[in-house]
Design a protein around this motif. Structure first.
Motif, PDB file in Angstrom:
ATOM      1  N   ILE A  75       0.827  -1.204   0.000  1.00  0.00           N
ATOM      2  CA  ILE A  75       0.000   0.000   0.000  1.00  0.00           C
ATOM      3  C   ILE A  75       0.862   1.255   0.000  1.00  0.00           C
ATOM      4  O   ILE A  75       0.418   2.333  -0.353  1.00  0.00           O
ATOM      5  N   THR A 128      -1.206   2.340  -5.208  1.00  0.00           N
ATOM      6  CA  THR A 128      -2.283   3.278  -4.889  1.00  0.00           C
ATOM      7  C   THR A 128      -2.896   3.831  -6.173  1.00  0.00           C
ATOM      8  O   THR A 128      -4.088   4.103  -6.224  1.00  0.00           O
ATOM      9  N   ASP A 129      -2.082   3.963  -7.221  1.00  0.00           N
ATOM     10  CA  ASP A 129      -2.635   4.374  -8.510  1.00  0.00           C
ATOM     11  C   ASP A 129      -3.612   3.322  -9.033  1.00  0.00           C
ATOM     12  O   ASP A 129      -4.699   3.640  -9.510  1.00  0.00           O
ATOM     13  N   GLU A 147     -11.115   1.841  -7.768  1.00  0.00           N
ATOM     14  CA  GLU A 147     -12.153   2.392  -6.912  1.00  0.00           C
ATOM     15  C   GLU A 147     -13.079   3.331  -7.683  1.00  0.00           C
ATOM     16  O   GLU A 147     -14.279   3.339  -7.453  1.00  0.00           O
ATOM     17  N   VAL A 180     -15.209  -0.750  -2.185  1.00  0.00           N
ATOM     18  CA  VAL A 180     -13.976  -1.510  -2.286  1.00  0.00           C
ATOM     19  C   VAL A 180     -13.396  -1.756  -0.900  1.00  0.00           C
ATOM     20  O   VAL A 180     -13.224  -0.812  -0.132  1.00  0.00           O
ATOM     21  N   ILE A 181     -13.141  -2.996  -0.586  1.00  0.00           N
ATOM     22  CA  ILE A 181     -12.425  -3.313   0.640  1.00  0.00           C
ATOM     23  C   ILE A 181     -10.966  -3.534   0.270  1.00  0.00           C
ATOM     24  O   ILE A 181     -10.656  -4.410  -0.533  1.00  0.00           O
ATOM     25  N   LEU A 182     -10.100  -2.700   0.834  1.00  0.00           N
ATOM     26  CA  LEU A 182      -8.699  -2.742   0.442  1.00  0.00           C
ATOM     27  C   LEU A 182      -7.891  -3.541   1.452  1.00  0.00           C
ATOM     28  O   LEU A 182      -7.969  -3.299   2.646  1.00  0.00           O
ATOM     29  N   PHE A 241       7.017  10.187  -8.432  1.00  0.00           N
ATOM     30  CA  PHE A 241       8.172  10.778  -7.774  1.00  0.00           C
ATOM     31  C   PHE A 241       9.470  10.535  -8.536  1.00  0.00           C
ATOM     32  O   PHE A 241      10.481  11.155  -8.239  1.00  0.00           O
ATOM     33  N   CYS A 265      -0.824  12.568  -8.771  1.00  0.00           N
ATOM     34  CA  CYS A 265      -1.386  11.247  -8.578  1.00  0.00           C
ATOM     35  C   CYS A 265      -2.718  11.078  -9.292  1.00  0.00           C
ATOM     36  O   CYS A 265      -3.450  10.135  -9.049  1.00  0.00           O
ATOM     37  N   ILE A 302      -5.865   9.307  -1.192  1.00  0.00           N
ATOM     38  CA  ILE A 302      -5.178   8.015  -1.136  1.00  0.00           C
ATOM     39  C   ILE A 302      -3.836   8.071  -1.855  1.00  0.00           C
ATOM     40  O   ILE A 302      -2.966   7.240  -1.636  1.00  0.00           O
ATOM     41  N   GLY A 303      -3.645   9.081  -2.696  1.00  0.00           N
ATOM     42  CA  GLY A 303      -2.389   9.199  -3.420  1.00  0.00           C
ATOM     43  C   GLY A 303      -1.305   9.933  -2.641  1.00  0.00           C
ATOM     44  O   GLY A 303      -0.167  10.034  -3.071  1.00  0.00           O
ATOM     45  N   PRO A 325       1.239  10.028   0.311  1.00  0.00           N
ATOM     46  CA  PRO A 325       1.908   9.086   1.219  1.00  0.00           C
ATOM     47  C   PRO A 325       1.592   9.350   2.685  1.00  0.00           C
ATOM     48  O   PRO A 325       1.625   8.426   3.491  1.00  0.00           O
ATOM     49  N   THR A 376      -1.409   7.193   3.241  1.00  0.00           N
ATOM     50  CA  THR A 376      -1.170   5.746   3.181  1.00  0.00           C
ATOM     51  C   THR A 376      -0.381   5.298   4.409  1.00  0.00           C
ATOM     52  O   THR A 376      -0.577   4.191   4.900  1.00  0.00           O
ATOM     53  N   ILE A 387     -12.225  -1.042   5.925  1.00  0.00           N
ATOM     54  CA  ILE A 387     -12.764  -0.622   4.634  1.00  0.00           C
ATOM     55  C   ILE A 387     -12.250   0.778   4.366  1.00  0.00           C
ATOM     56  O   ILE A 387     -12.496   1.692   5.145  1.00  0.00           O
ATOM     57  N   LEU A 388     -11.493   0.910   3.277  1.00  0.00           N
ATOM     58  CA  LEU A 388     -10.838   2.187   3.008  1.00  0.00           C
ATOM     59  C   LEU A 388     -11.633   2.989   2.004  1.00  0.00           C
ATOM     60  O   LEU A 388     -12.010   2.486   0.953  1.00  0.00           O
ATOM     61  N   GLY A 389     -11.926   4.218   2.323  1.00  0.00           N
ATOM     62  CA  GLY A 389     -12.631   5.091   1.387  1.00  0.00           C
ATOM     63  C   GLY A 389     -11.817   6.333   1.114  1.00  0.00           C
ATOM     64  O   GLY A 389     -11.203   6.882   2.023  1.00  0.00           O
ATOM     65  N   ASN A 390     -11.788   6.742  -0.121  1.00  0.00           N
ATOM     66  CA  ASN A 390     -11.043   7.928  -0.519  1.00  0.00           C
ATOM     67  C   ASN A 390     -12.034   9.052  -0.793  1.00  0.00           C
ATOM     68  O   ASN A 390     -12.853   8.952  -1.688  1.00  0.00           O
ATOM     69  N   ASN A 416     -18.874   7.724   1.222  1.00  0.00           N
ATOM     70  CA  ASN A 416     -18.125   6.787   2.056  1.00  0.00           C
ATOM     71  C   ASN A 416     -18.866   6.495   3.355  1.00  0.00           C
ATOM     72  O   ASN A 416     -18.988   5.341   3.772  1.00  0.00           O
ATOM     73  N   LEU A 445       3.509  17.418  -1.246  1.00  0.00           N
ATOM     74  CA  LEU A 445       3.184  17.216  -2.661  1.00  0.00           C
ATOM     75  C   LEU A 445       3.168  18.553  -3.386  1.00  0.00           C
ATOM     76  O   LEU A 445       3.748  18.692  -4.461  1.00  0.00           O
TER      77      LEU A 445
END
Lengths: 366, 366
Positions: free
Chosen positions: A71, A77-78, A84, A94-96, A281, A351, B71-72, B74, B77, B95-98, B109, B251
DNA sequence: CAGACCGCCTAACACGTTTTAATAGAGACC
DNA sequence: GGTCTCTATTAAAACGTGTTAGGCGGTCTG
């Protein structure tokens, strides 16, 4: 306590629970005036459908599982962002899961997915053993491999040709005139590493060189920048620096770069350096990094599309194995143009979605 | 089809379904020999508990939701990795939501989380409106704010003092002798941006300078490298480059760095540059980036611990607002030591857990 | 030896939703 | 007016698990 069910909505709207369910799932079957009355009741009570009850009754959920190897790697992540976006457009959550490249965490992820009765699974497997996946499929859970080829006609996969990528990278290094190349790879169980190394060998053979004498393979315990830096430090300590180093991914390469620069080794002057993935990066690093670009976000998108197509109608679904072609990106670390040249890279360091690949880079098999 | 239920396990083991349930949930209540017989049957049939049925009956699931702003990035993450490690140790799935920083995706989410009846939610809200969160809590779903302070005694939060971070950054820039500073911030709705800017103002005031004349704030539409680069290009085009630029996150700063270097502007010679977050790539960029370090992974860990403690026993749980102190990291982009100095950074460039912060950096309120 | 107790297990119901078959009602047609 | 059709709704039966109240032997206690 607070939790309000379909029954209370029904009572308030003076209809039966079944009608409420119909309003939620097939509104066209309900007369407009009743429909509106029910919707009003739903708003009034703040009703939220109980997903588990729904899943239990329907036999399947509106979620998919995504298991990635790292991750912390922007490549993944892209991919996740692409998947997603597609999934949530179609109403799927989505369950990650992060397998961290280990077998045991991967299996734990799959168990969670199975318990949650996800509709399907996207996975970048950490090794070649697909047994657990067939187990899922027997339970009616569709599976699509991401960045891992399915060498079988009964399974979808979306990949990038890693052998070709390895060839591109090493052919480019040979063009520079170097004749001693190090290949810094991750754990041997990782297919990507093997394929990229195989491509490297092919490039040497095509140039009439002997892989045995030209290429030295070094194995890092993980595909992280830290591991890359440690590998570079070991290499420097051993006093046997090659003329160029090809790394199995950009994180390794960034670590190597850091290790080399800190020891005063010039890049590309003393050692040329190539990464793989072309994460965002790579273009911004101390010495901008030559790399092999993959259509990462697109990979996630297509994988999710295939998966949801398969879930939607397993009978009509034709399994496909999609292979993208990678693209060489030359930057400073192999003597390419410096960052002052505005043409180095069209895509900004970001990103967000990569541009859709040109058709020529897409090759579909079967 | 394939799906095997607790009943069939019971039949094979010659016990009642209730006993199988007990083996799964309170093994100590079942005699060892029966227990083993049941377990054998489970293995034999490849039984996997139906999470939805379990959730439905028990009233809650073994999952938590995590909603992040990007999510992009770091930073997030790393937070996610920390939270996931803790959660999965305690048998919880994440469960991850962006939310991509948008209100609408964030609400989507939260709706998914509510439908899934997650046990709790970790969230970095994209703005100050906590209404939807109170809605969740009324439904019995615990909430912990991550990187966002709860200004209320009835809510847990884990944050880093952004005002102090902004002070650190700008005080450092002032030490360099610069007297015209640009602050490149993200959307105004984002609290982190506001607080860091407020800290910047405080540092100026403390130095007896007038924020109005010294600090110019520029707003980027997103906190990405692309947005940073575009901001730099606009700034160069306008011909009004400040002596230093402080960016609301790394970023943005990496994007700015790229834009400046491509235009031939020297860093730190012509413009000094500061980021925020100290993501792992900050140390590896073209000109290594000065930044403000946050205990990112730890943030996720503690947030998850608080959440699961609250879920475990809501009665006994005492809500806490935890505040970490950030740390200045000086590198080349503000004239710090170059990358050849091995002391620049102790922590390797990697995505693995950051070292546990020294106690002095942790301050707990209430 | 009666009664209390204990350890282990079972039977049966409840959780909230979806779905199927059945029902009621309203026209339409002859 | 009777029958047929069609629409809108309902009642009831699942889905697989967790839990509660209780039953069945057997053991301990007085």
């Amino acid at each position: 306590m607070g939790t309000v069910s379909i029954k209370e909505v029904a009572r308030l709207a003076r209809v039966s629970p079944g009608t409420v369910s119909n309003v939620l799932n097939r509104p066209e079957r309900v007369a407009p005036t009743t429909r509106e009355r029910v919707r009003q009741a739903i708003r009034e009570l703040g009703f939220v459908r109980h997903g588990s009850a729904s899943t239990l009754r329907a036999g399947h959920s509106r979620t998919i599982g995504l298991s990635v190897m790292d991750i912390g790697n922007p490549f993944f992540t892209d991919v996740a962002a692409g998947a997603e976006d597609v999934a949530s457009d179609l109403g799927y959550a989505v369950i990650l899961g992060n397998s961290a490249g280990t077998r045991s965490k991967e299996e734990r992820n799959l168990l969670v997915f199975a318990e949650q009765r996800v509709r399907g699974v996207l996975i970048t497997p950490s090794d070649e053993a697909l047994g657990p996946l067939d187990g899922l499929r027997e339970r009616g859970i569709s599976v699509v491999l991401v960045d891992h080829p399915a060498h079988r006609p009964d399974l979808c996969s979306v990949t990038v040709d890693d052998v070709a990528g390895g060839r591109l990278a090493v052919a480019h290094l040979l063009d520079l005139g170097v004749r001693r190349i190090g290949y810094l790879t991750g754990p041997r169980t990782i297919r990507q590493c093997l394929d990229r190394g195989r491509g490297a060998g092919q490039a040497l053979a095509a140039a009439g060189l002997d892989p045995e004498t030209v290429l030295e393979t070094m194995e890092a315990p993980a595909m992280t920048a830290r591991a890359g830096q440690e590998a570079a430090e070991r290499l420097i300590a051993s006093g046997r620096l090659p003329e160029a180093i090809f790394c199995a991914n950009d994180l390794l390469a960034l670590g190597v770069l850091r290790g080399l620069l800190q020891a005063g080794v010039g890049v590309p002057g003393d050692v040329a350096l190539m990464g793989y993935d072309d994460i965002d990066f790579a273009a911004a690093s101390a010495v901008s990094l030559s790399s092999v670009r993959q259509p990462t976000y697109r990979l996630g998108q297509i994988a999710a599309e295939l998966l949801l197509e398969e879930c939607g109608d397993p009978g009509a679904h034709a399994h496909r194995q999609i292979v993208f072609q990678p693209e060489l990106v030359v930057r400073e670390s192999t003597g390419g143009p410096g960052r002052t040249a505005a043409t180095t890279r069209r895509r900004a360091l970001t990103c967000s979605p990569a541009p859709k690949p040109r058709d020529s880079t897409l090759k579909e098999i079967r």
